[in-house]
Design an enzyme around this catalytic site. Structure first.
Site, mmCIF file in Angstrom:
data_model
loop_
_atom_site.group_PDB
_atom_site.id
_atom_site.type_symbol
_atom_site.label_atom_id
_atom_site.label_comp_id
_atom_site.label_asym_id
_atom_site.label_seq_id
_atom_site.Cartn_x
_atom_site.Cartn_y
_atom_site.Cartn_z
ATOM 1 N N ARG A 185 53.019 45.332 6.710
ATOM 2 C CA ARG A 185 53.678 44.097 7.138
ATOM 3 C C ARG A 185 55.166 44.318 7.422
ATOM 4 O O ARG A 185 55.746 43.671 8.299
ATOM 5 C CB ARG A 185 53.474 43.018 6.070
ATOM 6 C CG ARG A 185 52.027 42.490 6.045
ATOM 7 C CD ARG A 185 51.699 41.813 4.741
ATOM 8 N NE ARG A 185 50.406 41.139 4.704
ATOM 9 C CZ ARG A 185 49.225 41.729 4.517
ATOM 10 N NH1 ARG A 185 49.174 43.058 4.365
ATOM 11 N NH2 ARG A 185 48.105 41.027 4.489
ATOM 12 N N ARG A 234 33.207 48.614 11.369
ATOM 13 C CA ARG A 234 33.554 47.375 10.647
ATOM 14 C C ARG A 234 33.618 46.165 11.584
ATOM 15 O O ARG A 234 33.976 46.290 12.751
ATOM 16 C CB ARG A 234 34.897 47.569 9.904
ATOM 17 C CG ARG A 234 34.772 48.661 8.851
ATOM 18 C CD ARG A 234 36.056 48.894 8.114
ATOM 19 N NE ARG A 234 36.420 47.781 7.260
ATOM 20 C CZ ARG A 234 37.545 47.731 6.563
ATOM 21 N NH1 ARG A 234 38.424 48.719 6.636
ATOM 22 N NH2 ARG A 234 37.804 46.697 5.791
ATOM 23 N N ASP A 264 40.133 45.196 -4.058
ATOM 24 C CA ASP A 264 40.142 46.649 -3.834
ATOM 25 C C ASP A 264 39.915 47.441 -5.122
ATOM 26 O O ASP A 264 39.824 48.672 -5.081
ATOM 27 C CB ASP A 264 41.474 47.071 -3.194
ATOM 28 C CG ASP A 264 41.562 46.583 -1.754
ATOM 29 O OD1 ASP A 264 40.510 46.335 -1.132
ATOM 30 O OD2 ASP A 264 42.697 46.445 -1.249
ATOM 31 N N ARG A 270 31.063 49.210 -0.253
ATOM 32 C CA ARG A 270 31.515 49.760 -1.539
ATOM 33 C C ARG A 270 30.534 49.514 -2.677
ATOM 34 O O ARG A 270 30.539 50.260 -3.657
ATOM 35 C CB ARG A 270 32.911 49.209 -1.889
ATOM 36 C CG ARG A 270 33.981 49.861 -1.052
ATOM 37 C CD ARG A 270 35.381 49.395 -1.370
ATOM 38 N NE ARG A 270 36.345 50.255 -0.687
ATOM 39 C CZ ARG A 270 37.619 49.937 -0.457
ATOM 40 N NH1 ARG A 270 38.082 48.760 -0.854
ATOM 41 N NH2 ARG A 270 38.404 50.785 0.158
ATOM 42 N N ARG A 284 39.060 54.777 -1.699
ATOM 43 C CA ARG A 284 38.905 54.240 -3.065
ATOM 44 C C ARG A 284 37.607 54.737 -3.718
ATOM 45 O O ARG A 284 37.537 54.866 -4.929
ATOM 46 C CB ARG A 284 38.985 52.713 -3.058
ATOM 47 C CG ARG A 284 40.333 52.235 -2.519
ATOM 48 C CD ARG A 284 40.717 50.857 -2.953
ATOM 49 N NE ARG A 284 41.744 50.343 -2.058
ATOM 50 C CZ ARG A 284 43.045 50.610 -2.134
ATOM 51 N NH1 ARG A 284 43.504 51.390 -3.097
ATOM 52 N NH2 ARG A 284 43.904 50.117 -1.269
HETATM 53 C C1 S3P Z 1 44.444 43.637 2.784
HETATM 54 C C2 S3P Z 1 43.474 42.704 2.583
HETATM 55 C C3 S3P Z 1 42.171 42.985 1.949
HETATM 56 C C4 S3P Z 1 42.153 44.345 1.279
HETATM 57 C C5 S3P Z 1 42.813 45.396 2.116
HETATM 58 C C6 S3P Z 1 44.259 45.038 2.372
HETATM 59 C C7 S3P Z 1 45.710 43.231 3.405
HETATM 60 O O1 S3P Z 1 41.177 42.961 2.939
HETATM 61 O O2 S3P Z 1 40.824 44.727 0.976
HETATM 62 O O3 S3P Z 1 42.776 46.663 1.458
HETATM 63 O O4 S3P Z 1 46.696 43.989 3.340
HETATM 64 O O5 S3P Z 1 45.760 42.124 3.958
HETATM 65 P P1 S3P Z 1 40.445 41.597 3.380
HETATM 66 O O6 S3P Z 1 41.436 40.702 3.986
HETATM 67 O O7 S3P Z 1 39.395 42.008 4.361
HETATM 68 O O8 S3P Z 1 39.855 41.051 2.106
#
Ligand code: S3P
Length: 449
Positions: free
Chosen positions: A33, A129, A326, A357, A402
């Protein structure tokens, strides 16, 4: 095969007590971000402690392709000269986001309301995905996606030339979906409103406010309603990225797995939308202490000390899932060494991560001699007590960092070594994992491919 080279098999052997201090890398979510919002503000954003894992490096490269000037000053210090909201350049080549779902989904959101076209791809994991969860709301702004096989990568996104603001309720608990919509909303005129019925990590909201966007969050007990005014001029920021609680989970849980261990993990981000694992570990009876609680860069942080001790299996409630999404792979490895069963409910989002997972952990744990049960939305691990897990198996990591790190941690406390088929994916989020764990006392062995 790892996404970035030949497979690197590795084994974890029974380890002596882990001792010392584990300085884990910067937060992956906040690192992505920082680069993206840096690219959308006018002027220079300075970032310290950026995670230099492959996922984030791929996002840095993508920001260059959209016209920002991204410079690595060394030692985790980076700068981004942004182009400003509404001034993204059209990339000259395909954007390869490697293994990163967060990278590709946030970047698609970022460009969806600009009159430019970009094609995105990634490694075999990312190409499998679902992207419809992102392209559906982006279509409401006026963007058009042409993806493979019902919306998978490679995918070409044609940004809206005349975007409209959107009101959207996220259909699943996903910070990536929420963030993609908010980033798209930045270049739409008027107010974009996102509602989520389960709170997910809120780094995008916090950081947008920090960059000067007009954003409000209203919580009514049932839902969180986020309102963003479009077309702001974002002001560049100086960002100190806190250390990643999701990476910290590995040395912390390793200390809880290996008899006699005592490990300190300093400066851990404890944003409540990320800290569910620590509540769960406490309920299991873990010896955890939070020292030096403080606030840094708008995020709560503490130094976390973990000592080995007996753990009991528990029920992890579904409403906690988003705040530890996670951490289920490492929790399930730890649960295998607890007394009694650990029941994880409301976890179907785990099926669409870097790998499925639940399936990856279930098959690997079974190979190590652990009994598991699962349905689409539930995962149950029957604990065998400390020293009770046989091990002696090779676990598939499926291009998932992970999964790889979870089995490396488990293997430190099994009767026979645990081998993983490929440690390569660890580079995506925790490139210093092998050395850091080795410094604490972990015994790892590289194997021939
Ligand atoms: C993340 C959101 C999560 C997380 C990913 C990081 C993020 O995914 O599993 O490792 O930085 O916004 P989801 O939004 O698909 O739950």
């Amino acid at each position: 095969m790892s996404g970035h080279g030949p497979a690197r098999p590795m084994s974890a052997l029974a380890s002596p007590p882990l001792r010392g201090t584990a300085h884990v890398p910067g937060d992956k979510s906040i690192s992505h971000r920082s680069l993206i919002l840096g690219a959308l503000s006018v002027g220079e954003t300075r970032i310290s402690g950026l995670l230099e894992g492959q996922d984030v490096l791929d996002t840095a490269k993508a920001m260059q392709a959209f016209g920002a000037d991204v410079v690595n000053h060394g030692g985790g210090d980076w700068s981004v000269h942004g182009v400003g909201v509404g001034a993204l350049a059209e990339p000259e080549n395909v954007i390869d986001c490697g293994n990163s779902g967060t990278g590709v989904r946030l970047i698609m959101g970022m460009m969806a309301t600009s009159p430019i076209t970009a094609t995105f791809t990634g490694d075999a994991s990312l190409r499998s995905r679902p992207m419809g969860r992102i392209t559906d709301p982006l279509a409401l702004f006026g963007a058009t996606a042409h993806g493979r096989d019902g919306g998978r990568l490679p995918l070409t996104l044609v940004g809206a030339a005349n975007p409209v603001p959107v009101r959207y309720t996220t259909p699943m608990p996903s910070a990536q979906v929420k963030s993609a919509v908010l980033l798209a909303g930045l270049n739409a005129p008027g107010e974009t409103v996102v509602t989520e019925t389960e709170a997910t990590r809120d780094h995008t909201e916090r950081m947008l406010a920090g960059f000067g966007a007009d954003i409000t969050v209203e919580e009514d007990g049932q839902s969180r309603i986020i309102r963003l005014q479009g077309q702001p001029e974002l002001r560049p920021q100086t960002i100190a990225v806190p250390r990643d609680p999701s990476s910290a989970a590995f040395p912390v849980c390793a200390a809880l797995l290996v008899e006699g261990s005592d490990v300190l993990v300093p400066n851990i981000g404890l944003n409540p939308t990320r800290a569910g694992l620590y509540t769960t570990l406490k309920e299991m009876g873990a010896d955890l202490t939070f020292e030096n609680l403080r606030e840094e860069g708008g995020e709560p942080v503490a130094d976390l000390r973990a000592r080995f001790g007996p753990l009991k299996g528990i029920e992890v409630p579904p409403e906690r899932a988003a705040s530890m999404i996670d951490e289920y792979p490492i929790l399930s490895a730890l649960a295998a060494t607890a007394e009694g069963k650990t029941v994880m409910r409301g976890v179907k989002e785990l099926r669409v991560k870097e790998s499925d997972r639940i399936d990856a952990m279930a098959r690997g744990l079974e190979a190590c001699g652990v009994t598991v049960e699962e349905d689409e939305d539930t995962f149950i691990v029957h604990g065998m007590g400390p020293g009770g897990v046989p091990g002696g198996a090779t676990c598939e990591t499926r291009l998932d960092h992970r999964i790889a790190m979870s089995f490396m941690c488990l293997g430190m406390a099994t009767q026979k070594p645990v081998k993983i088929d490929d440690a390569g994916a660890i580079e995506t989020s925790f490139p210093i994992f092998i050395d850091l764990m080795g410094d604490l006392g972990a015994v790892f062995r590289r194997e021939n491919a």
